[in-house]
Design a protein around this motif. Structure first.
Motif, PDB file in Angstrom:
ATOM      1  N   ASN A 108     -95.325  32.994 -52.656  1.00 52.74           N
ATOM      2  CA  ASN A 108     -96.717  33.137 -53.141  1.00 52.74           C
ATOM      3  C   ASN A 108     -97.229  34.561 -53.005  1.00 52.74           C
ATOM      4  OD1 ASN A 108     -97.152  30.514 -53.890  1.00 52.74           O
ATOM      5  ND2 ASN A 108     -97.910  29.884 -51.869  1.00 52.74           N
ATOM      6  N   ASP A 109     -96.865  35.208 -51.898  1.00 53.98           N
ATOM      7  CA  ASP A 109     -97.315  36.591 -51.694  1.00 53.98           C
ATOM      8  C   ASP A 109     -96.674  37.496 -52.744  1.00 53.98           C
ATOM      9  OD1 ASP A 109     -98.670  35.827 -49.326  1.00 53.98           O
ATOM     10  OD2 ASP A 109     -96.797  36.020 -48.186  1.00 53.98           O
ATOM     11  N   PHE A 110     -95.390  37.239 -53.008  1.00 56.45           N
ATOM     12  CA  PHE A 110     -94.667  38.084 -53.951  1.00 56.45           C
ATOM     13  C   PHE A 110     -95.243  37.954 -55.363  1.00 56.45           C
ATOM     14  CE2 PHE A 110     -91.046  39.279 -56.691  1.00 56.45           C
ATOM     15  CZ  PHE A 110     -90.839  40.560 -56.191  1.00 56.45           C
ATOM     16  N   LYS A 137     -94.169  33.001 -36.410  1.00 57.55           N
ATOM     17  CA  LYS A 137     -94.482  32.267 -37.636  1.00 57.55           C
ATOM     18  C   LYS A 137     -95.914  32.466 -38.075  1.00 57.55           C
ATOM     19  CE  LYS A 137     -90.446  30.457 -38.234  1.00 57.55           C
ATOM     20  NZ  LYS A 137     -89.646  30.631 -39.445  1.00 57.55           N
ATOM     21  N   ARG A 138     -96.071  32.647 -39.359  1.00 54.36           N
ATOM     22  CA  ARG A 138     -97.407  32.766 -39.932  1.00 54.36           C
ATOM     23  C   ARG A 138     -97.782  31.423 -40.535  1.00 54.36           C
ATOM     24  NH1 ARG A 138     -99.201  34.778 -45.522  1.00 54.36           N
ATOM     25  NH2 ARG A 138     -96.989  34.973 -45.959  1.00 54.36           N
ATOM     26  N   THR A 139     -98.990  30.961 -40.242  1.00 49.79           N
ATOM     27  CA  THR A 139     -99.443  29.730 -40.877  1.00 49.79           C
ATOM     28  C   THR A 139    -100.198  30.130 -42.120  1.00 49.79           C
ATOM     29  OG1 THR A 139    -101.211  29.823 -39.256  1.00 49.79           O
ATOM     30  CG2 THR A 139     -99.566  28.101 -38.976  1.00 49.79           C
ATOM     31  N   GLY A 192     -98.325  37.174 -55.872  1.00 53.26           N
ATOM     32  CA  GLY A 192     -99.747  37.517 -55.782  1.00 53.26           C
ATOM     33  C   GLY A 192    -100.548  36.238 -55.765  1.00 53.26           C
ATOM     34  N   HIS A 193    -101.637  36.205 -54.972  1.00 45.07           N
ATOM     35  CA  HIS A 193    -102.445  34.988 -54.916  1.00 45.07           C
ATOM     36  C   HIS A 193    -103.336  34.925 -56.160  1.00 45.07           C
ATOM     37  CE1 HIS A 193    -100.851  34.648 -50.958  1.00 45.07           C
ATOM     38  NE2 HIS A 193    -101.579  35.614 -50.436  1.00 45.07           N
ATOM     39  N   ALA A 194    -102.923  34.116 -57.125  1.00 47.42           N
ATOM     40  CA  ALA A 194    -103.616  34.060 -58.417  1.00 47.42           C
ATOM     41  C   ALA A 194    -105.085  33.662 -58.244  1.00 47.42           C
ATOM     42  CB  ALA A 194    -102.918  33.072 -59.343  1.00 47.42           C
ATOM     43  N   TYR A 230    -104.285  42.095 -43.303  1.00 48.47           N
ATOM     44  CA  TYR A 230    -103.976  42.950 -44.454  1.00 48.47           C
ATOM     45  C   TYR A 230    -103.065  42.268 -45.468  1.00 48.47           C
ATOM     46  CZ  TYR A 230    -105.778  46.588 -41.393  1.00 48.47           C
ATOM     47  OH  TYR A 230    -106.572  47.333 -40.558  1.00 48.47           O
ATOM     48  N   HIS A 231    -103.334  42.531 -46.720  1.00 47.71           N
ATOM     49  CA  HIS A 231    -102.424  42.177 -47.812  1.00 47.71           C
ATOM     50  C   HIS A 231    -101.845  43.507 -48.264  1.00 47.71           C
ATOM     51  CE1 HIS A 231    -104.988  38.656 -47.664  1.00 47.71           C
ATOM     52  NE2 HIS A 231    -104.094  38.005 -48.388  1.00 47.71           N
ATOM     53  N   ILE A 232    -100.621  43.793 -47.846  1.00 46.33           N
ATOM     54  CA  ILE A 232    -100.073  45.126 -48.067  1.00 46.33           C
ATOM     55  C   ILE A 232     -99.274  45.149 -49.369  1.00 46.33           C
ATOM     56  CG2 ILE A 232     -98.711  46.972 -47.026  1.00 46.33           C
ATOM     57  CD1 ILE A 232     -98.987  44.924 -44.417  1.00 46.33           C
ATOM     58  N   PRO A 273     -98.439  41.710 -55.864  1.00 42.18           N
ATOM     59  CA  PRO A 273     -97.328  41.436 -54.937  1.00 42.18           C
ATOM     60  C   PRO A 273     -97.554  42.150 -53.603  1.00 42.18           C
ATOM     61  CG  PRO A 273     -96.508  42.249 -57.053  1.00 42.18           C
ATOM     62  CD  PRO A 273     -97.986  42.450 -57.063  1.00 42.18           C
ATOM     63  N   HIS A 274     -97.502  41.393 -52.523  1.00 45.38           N
ATOM     64  CA  HIS A 274     -97.813  41.998 -51.227  1.00 45.38           C
ATOM     65  C   HIS A 274     -97.047  41.318 -50.104  1.00 45.38           C
ATOM     66  CE1 HIS A 274    -100.539  38.523 -51.565  1.00 45.38           C
ATOM     67  NE2 HIS A 274    -100.326  38.403 -50.261  1.00 45.38           N
ATOM     68  N   TRP A 275     -97.167  41.881 -48.917  1.00 41.76           N
ATOM     69  CA  TRP A 275     -96.569  41.286 -47.719  1.00 41.76           C
ATOM     70  C   TRP A 275     -97.578  41.295 -46.594  1.00 41.76           C
ATOM     71  CZ3 TRP A 275     -95.040  44.810 -43.575  1.00 41.76           C
ATOM     72  CH2 TRP A 275     -95.151  46.162 -43.903  1.00 41.76           C
ATOM     73  N   HIS A 276     -97.269  40.566 -45.534  1.00 38.85           N
ATOM     74  CA  HIS A 276     -98.166  40.465 -44.379  1.00 38.85           C
ATOM     75  C   HIS A 276     -97.462  41.002 -43.142  1.00 38.85           C
ATOM     76  CE1 HIS A 276    -101.330  37.964 -46.290  1.00 38.85           C
ATOM     77  NE2 HIS A 276    -100.334  37.615 -47.082  1.00 38.85           N
ATOM     78  N   PHE A 277     -98.261  41.454 -42.194  1.00 40.37           N
ATOM     79  CA  PHE A 277     -97.719  42.122 -41.019  1.00 40.37           C
ATOM     80  C   PHE A 277     -98.448  41.674 -39.762  1.00 40.37           C
ATOM     81  CE2 PHE A 277     -97.747  46.040 -38.257  1.00 40.37           C
ATOM     82  CZ  PHE A 277     -96.383  46.149 -38.055  1.00 40.37           C
TER      83      PHE A 277
HETATM   84 ZN   LIG Z   1    -100.630  36.709 -48.935  1.00 39.74          ZN
END
Ligand SMILES: [Zn+2]
Ligand SMILES: [Zn+2]
Length: 306
Positions: A142-144, A299-301, A146-148, A174-176, A155-159
């Motif tokens: 979903n991140d890749f 883990k990210r929820t 993009g959240h429509a 952040y949505h990087i 396209p982003h990643w989380h940290f």
């Molecule tokens: Zn995201």
């Protein structure tokens, strides 16, 4: 929105296919040579607590030249300055740097990129530990995409970053954005036909590559492995199952294997293989699994979408 990336990936694949075998080997060798030089420079600086990227000591922070070394938190880096880092370095660059740092401290053990421990929904999910700091990179499908329908439709990643086990940066802070280069590498890496394998260079290997090496050549792996009495130091746990003949394995053979293990520092798995190698009716199998000391993937929820 990722059509252009796919197009570039397609043309990259075509180009790669037409590259003569010889040329591609040459390219690979050049790349390896480049990495080796960079890595030597990196280690030289690392040992003096100096950042190889910006040339400054790890403990300095200069707003004029944002650097990935801030993430080591030897300087007075504040969470709000994180965006400055990701404006200058993309996902693969930051990953490479943090992998090299973790590898310099404790080899592959503190880089958990194990596919088995990662969810199928993830493009990547990696936790890296170094001294008192722990970083996790997380990107779901979903991140890749993009959240429509939201502001984060790119396209982003989380940290996530923890210091001494405490939250410092949260996944949802952040949505990087993934750089074009990041996106291209991800598309190619996930395409089995591309033949593309990204390498993080000599200091970039994590637990997955380590376990892959066991799967590819178990004998060599077992032979080269050193045993450790400190469970904090091991990266792989090896368990051997020995099936002996009806009348059992002679006690002196077992003693000899134990003695060899003590004297050479090699693993018991290896020593039993050597000592019992030609013993009639003996079969051995060894199971390797990541050691307990390998950090778990944080883990990210994900927020449920209605
Ligand atoms: Zn995201
Ligand atoms: Zn730096």
């Amino acid at each position: 929105m990722q059509d252009d990336i796919r197009r570039v990936a397609e043309s990259f694949k075509k180009q790669a296919n037409v590259l003569a075998q010889e040329e591609s080997i040459q390219h690979f060798e050049m790349q390896k040579e480049k990495y080796k030089k960079e890595y030597t420079a990196f280690i030289d600086s690392y040992e003096q607590d100096i950042c190889y990227l910006c040339g400054k000591p790890f403990k300095t922070i200069s707003m004029a030249t944002p650097c990935a070394h801030w993430l080591l938190r030897r300087c007075k880096f504040k969470k709000k300055d994180f965006p400055k880092i990701v404006e200058n370095y993309d996902f693969y660059q930051i990953s490479a740097f943090l992998r090299w740092v973790a590898n310099a401290e404790s080899r592959v053990r503190n880089i958990n990129n194990l596919k088995e421990e990662s969810s199928d929904r993830k493009i990547f999910e990696v936790t890296i530990k170094w001294k008192n700091v722990e970083w996790t990179f997380d990107c779901s499908k979903n991140d890749f995409e993009g959240h429509a329908g939201t502001k984060t439709d790119f396209p982003h990643w989380h940290f996530q970053m923890r210091i001494d086990g405490n939250q410092f940066i949260n996944f949802n802070d952040y949505h990087i954005p993934l750089s074009k280069d990041d996106q291209l590498k991800i598309v190619l890496e996930n395409d089995p036909d591309s033949g593309f394998i990204h390498s993080f260079g000599p200091g970039g290997q994590g637990m997955q590559e380590h376990m892959d090496r066991f799967a590819e050549s178990p004998d060599e792996f077992i032979e080269n492995a050193l045993s450790t009495s400190n469970p904090e130091e091991g990266s792989v746990h090896m368990q051997s199952i020995i099936r002996g003949p009806e009348d059992g394995i002679p006690g002196e053979k077992i003693d000899a294997a134990m003695k060899m293990a003590r004297e050479t520092g090699k693993t018991l798995a290896h020593c039993f293989r050597v000592v019992l190698g030609d013993e009639e009716g003996v079969s051995m199998s060894t199971i390797a699994s990541p050691a307990e000391s390998v950090p778990e993937i944080a883990k990210r929820t994900e927020r449920k979408r209605r």
